[in-house]
Design an enzyme around this catalytic site. Structure first.
Site, mmCIF file in Angstrom:
data_model
loop_
_atom_site.group_PDB
_atom_site.id
_atom_site.type_symbol
_atom_site.label_atom_id
_atom_site.label_comp_id
_atom_site.label_asym_id
_atom_site.label_seq_id
_atom_site.Cartn_x
_atom_site.Cartn_y
_atom_site.Cartn_z
ATOM 1 N N ASN A 15 0.832 -1.287 0.166
ATOM 2 C CA ASN A 15 0.163 0.197 0.118
ATOM 3 C C ASN A 15 0.401 0.911 -0.057
ATOM 4 O O ASN A 15 1.135 2.250 1.334
ATOM 5 C CB ASN A 15 -1.078 -0.144 1.098
ATOM 6 C CG ASN A 15 -1.953 1.393 1.347
ATOM 7 O OD1 ASN A 15 -1.584 2.408 0.670
ATOM 8 N ND2 ASN A 15 -2.827 0.834 2.044
ATOM 9 N N ARG A 96 -2.242 -1.708 -4.099
ATOM 10 C CA ARG A 96 -3.177 -0.664 -3.713
ATOM 11 C C ARG A 96 -3.397 0.100 -4.887
ATOM 12 O O ARG A 96 -1.964 0.871 -4.546
ATOM 13 C CB ARG A 96 -2.933 -0.351 -2.241
ATOM 14 C CG ARG A 96 -4.329 0.715 -2.278
ATOM 15 C CD ARG A 96 -3.924 1.407 -1.025
ATOM 16 N NE ARG A 96 -5.505 2.207 -0.625
ATOM 17 C CZ ARG A 96 -4.971 3.627 0.153
ATOM 18 N NH1 ARG A 96 -3.941 3.722 0.934
ATOM 19 N NH2 ARG A 96 -6.140 4.753 0.087
ATOM 20 N N HIS A 185 -11.517 4.881 -0.730
ATOM 21 C CA HIS A 185 -10.848 4.119 0.033
ATOM 22 C C HIS A 185 -12.215 2.926 -0.426
ATOM 23 O O HIS A 185 -12.794 2.144 0.550
ATOM 24 C CB HIS A 185 -12.086 4.895 1.842
ATOM 25 C CG HIS A 185 -10.782 5.905 2.094
ATOM 26 N ND1 HIS A 185 -11.024 6.671 2.630
ATOM 27 C CD2 HIS A 185 -9.372 5.251 1.960
ATOM 28 C CE1 HIS A 185 -9.812 7.740 2.989
ATOM 29 N NE2 HIS A 185 -8.686 6.482 2.572
ATOM 30 N N HIS A 213 -15.431 5.532 7.285
ATOM 31 C CA HIS A 213 -14.000 5.788 7.184
ATOM 32 C C HIS A 213 -13.254 6.657 7.877
ATOM 33 O O HIS A 213 -13.015 8.519 6.781
ATOM 34 C CB HIS A 213 -13.679 5.116 6.319
ATOM 35 C CG HIS A 213 -11.762 4.387 5.828
ATOM 36 N ND1 HIS A 213 -11.335 3.445 5.297
ATOM 37 C CD2 HIS A 213 -11.124 5.662 6.217
ATOM 38 C CE1 HIS A 213 -10.554 3.497 5.752
ATOM 39 N NE2 HIS A 213 -9.543 5.332 6.031
ATOM 40 N N GLY A 215 -9.902 8.193 8.217
ATOM 41 C CA GLY A 215 -8.204 8.077 9.584
ATOM 42 C C GLY A 215 -7.715 9.270 9.560
ATOM 43 O O GLY A 215 -8.409 10.297 9.114
ATOM 44 N N ARG A 246 -6.773 17.397 4.555
ATOM 45 C CA ARG A 246 -7.278 18.084 3.979
ATOM 46 C C ARG A 246 -8.362 18.767 4.048
ATOM 47 O O ARG A 246 -8.782 18.325 5.303
ATOM 48 C CB ARG A 246 -7.900 16.990 2.595
ATOM 49 C CG ARG A 246 -6.425 15.976 2.023
ATOM 50 C CD ARG A 246 -7.135 14.722 1.440
ATOM 51 N NE ARG A 246 -6.115 14.050 1.340
ATOM 52 C CZ ARG A 246 -6.456 12.415 1.497
ATOM 53 N NH1 ARG A 246 -7.185 12.082 1.544
ATOM 54 N NH2 ARG A 246 -5.405 11.732 0.627
ATOM 55 N N ARG A 289 -4.941 12.306 18.291
ATOM 56 C CA ARG A 289 -4.549 11.877 20.281
ATOM 57 C C ARG A 289 -3.676 13.161 20.766
ATOM 58 O O ARG A 289 -4.725 13.846 21.632
ATOM 59 C CB ARG A 289 -3.081 11.038 19.636
ATOM 60 C CG ARG A 289 -4.347 9.533 19.482
ATOM 61 C CD ARG A 289 -3.339 8.213 19.176
ATOM 62 N NE ARG A 289 -2.517 8.537 18.289
ATOM 63 C CZ ARG A 289 -1.652 7.939 17.311
ATOM 64 N NH1 ARG A 289 -1.687 6.169 17.795
ATOM 65 N NH2 ARG A 289 -1.549 8.581 16.593
ATOM 66 N N GLU A 338 -12.279 4.005 15.090
ATOM 67 C CA GLU A 338 -11.308 2.543 15.543
ATOM 68 C C GLU A 338 -11.920 3.078 17.241
ATOM 69 O O GLU A 338 -11.461 2.596 18.134
ATOM 70 C CB GLU A 338 -10.954 1.234 14.781
ATOM 71 C CG GLU A 338 -11.682 0.958 13.997
ATOM 72 C CD GLU A 338 -10.043 0.205 13.097
ATOM 73 O OE1 GLU A 338 -9.338 -0.630 13.720
ATOM 74 O OE2 GLU A 338 -10.068 0.184 12.107
ATOM 75 N N GLU A 389 -7.727 -3.853 4.790
ATOM 76 C CA GLU A 389 -7.557 -3.211 3.810
ATOM 77 C C GLU A 389 -6.441 -3.902 3.096
ATOM 78 O O GLU A 389 -6.438 -4.678 1.797
ATOM 79 C CB GLU A 389 -6.531 -1.648 3.377
ATOM 80 C CG GLU A 389 -8.148 -1.025 3.709
ATOM 81 C CD GLU A 389 -7.311 0.937 3.494
ATOM 82 O OE1 GLU A 389 -6.710 1.318 4.556
ATOM 83 O OE2 GLU A 389 -7.983 1.288 2.752
#
Ligand code: ADP
Length: 404
Positions: A15, A96, A185, A213, A215, A246, A289, A338, A389
């Protein structure tokens, strides 16, 4: 891995991002992961590579001027541990590839012609497809006997309904320049939506769902009975949700304004919107975080970035609920989805009138496993489902090779 034979029949999933390369050596049937690694900050002065195999993890800071060097370094790690990927009996290498344009709707065996086509459509994804191609070519040079398969991020969304895929611009211009909404994605949205159906114990064809999704890149999709009906990323991965760096949706007039008034050139605007916007643009940080820590310390910029992020997310959730009409499940996946319980709670707060109630205790649980976080009285199931993935790429690659 003490016995190199255990890699026989495994797939190497690669990937390549714009400045990173993640890889995993795994068995697609048993899901057994033999090794994985990541090369980061490729092309920068402080690039590094981490390789994990046989329970041992090594990180080396070393010069990785390009993706070819990253692939070669990964191969060297394998060789040093007695796994010669050229002779071990790999089933395939799965790559990918971010943009499949209007041509690639399926995982595709890589040939010289396929490479030329991916190169030709690189204008649609200048930050991504060239890195993917370097990875493909480096692997073909190093492992000429192993079939390579390209798995496209856009493929799952090729069947988006016309109304969702079409931009309201001049039809002739759009057609000439392949301007439409492709979605990205896709491997993750397809994999996770399948996992959701399995979790609910229902055929995927019966489930209407929203997949979030979240991330560093982030996208939402609305999927009715296994088929995508809408997704938030568009012609490029820049459209839609607020992301790590972005902007997501902006008024296109801003681009003209930046050009005419701020005198920024197209490449500067590209960098601004792709690399210096989103959470990073708003508060200087793109890692959730750190943002959470800053909010707890009373940082107003971090708070505002968070609020903008949540506002956009709720807007998409609302739109997709209307588009789907009936929603069975809303699922969070990827690094933020997640792990960030607060994001999940805020994204779906005060929606009891729409049948959505989060159970705080369930939401606070951690771990890489599929789980329900909605309360028993919630008519819509809210789930956390880890994406994978690499596994999806490996499975799809093995399927292509099985048909040869
Ligand atoms: P990508 O594959 O797009 O690079 P990931 O899906 O790995 O991204 O997600 C990376 C992001 O997930 C990080 O930038 C970070 O913001 C977020 N993340 C990872 N772990 C946590 C955590 N424990 N709490 C909150 N956010 C997290």
């Amino acid at each position: 891995m003490s016995d190199p034979k255990s890699a026989e029949g495994a797939v190497l999933a690669l990937n390549a991002g714009s400045s990173s390369l993640k890889y995993q050596l795994l068995h697609p049937d048993t899901e057994d992961v033999l090794a994985d690694g990541i090369a980061e900050r490729i092309g920068e002065h402080d690039s590094s590579i981490t390789h994990e195999q046989g329970g041992e993890s090594v990180t080396e800071v070393r010069a990785l001027p390009d993706h070819r060097a990253a692939v070669e370094s990964a191969m060297a790690f394998f060789a040093d541990r007695g796994t010669d990927l050229a002779t071990v009996g790999l089933r395939a290498v799965g790559h990918r590839v971010v943009h499949g344009g209007r041509i690639f709707h399926q995982p595709t065996l890589v040939t010289t012609e396929v490479i030329s086509e991916i190169r030709r459509i690189s204008t649609l994804a200048p930050l991504h497809n060239p890195a993917n191609l370097i990875g493909i070519e480096a692997v073909r040079a190093l492992l000429p006997e192993v079939p390579s398969v390209a798995v496209f991020d856009t493929a799952f969304f090729h069947s988006l309904p016309d109304a969702a895929a079409t931009y309201a611009i001049d039809r002739g211009v759009a057609s000439m320049h392949a301007i439409r909404r492709y979605g990205f994605h896709g491997t993750s949205h397809e994999f996770v939506s399948g996992q959701v159906a399995e979790f609910l114990g229902r055929p995927v064809g019966e489930v209407n769902q929203i997949v979030l999704h979240l991330g560093n890149g982030a996208s939402a999709s609305a999927i009715a009975g296994g088929r995508p009906v809408d997704t938030s990323m568009g012609m490029t991965p820049l459209e839609g949700l607020v992301m790590g760096t972005r902007s997501g949706d902006i008024d296109p007039g801003i681009v003209m304004h930046l050009n005419r008034v701020a005198k920024l050139g197209v490449d500067q605007i590209d960098t601004l919107l792709n690399k210096q916007s989103g959470l990073k643009g708003l508060c200087g940080e793109n890692d959730f975080r750190t943002i959470t820590e800053k909010i707890e310390a009373g940082d107003a910029g971090a708070r505002k970035a968070y609020d903008v992020y949540i506002h956009r997310l709720r807007r998409y959730i609302g739109a997709y609920m209307i588009e789907l009409g009936r929603v069975d499940a809303i699922t969070f996946t990827a690094g933020v989805g997640e792990n960030a319980a607060g994001v999940r709670a805020d994204a779906l707060a005060n929606l009891q009138n729409y049948g959505i109630v989060i159970d705080d205790e369930r939401n606070a649980l951690r771990g890489r496993y599929a789980r329900r976080i909605s309360a028993d009285e919630s008519t819509i199931d809210v789930l956390v489902v880890p994406t994978n993935e690499e596994l999806a790429i490996a499975r799809q690659s093995a399927e292509v090779v099985a048909q040869l």
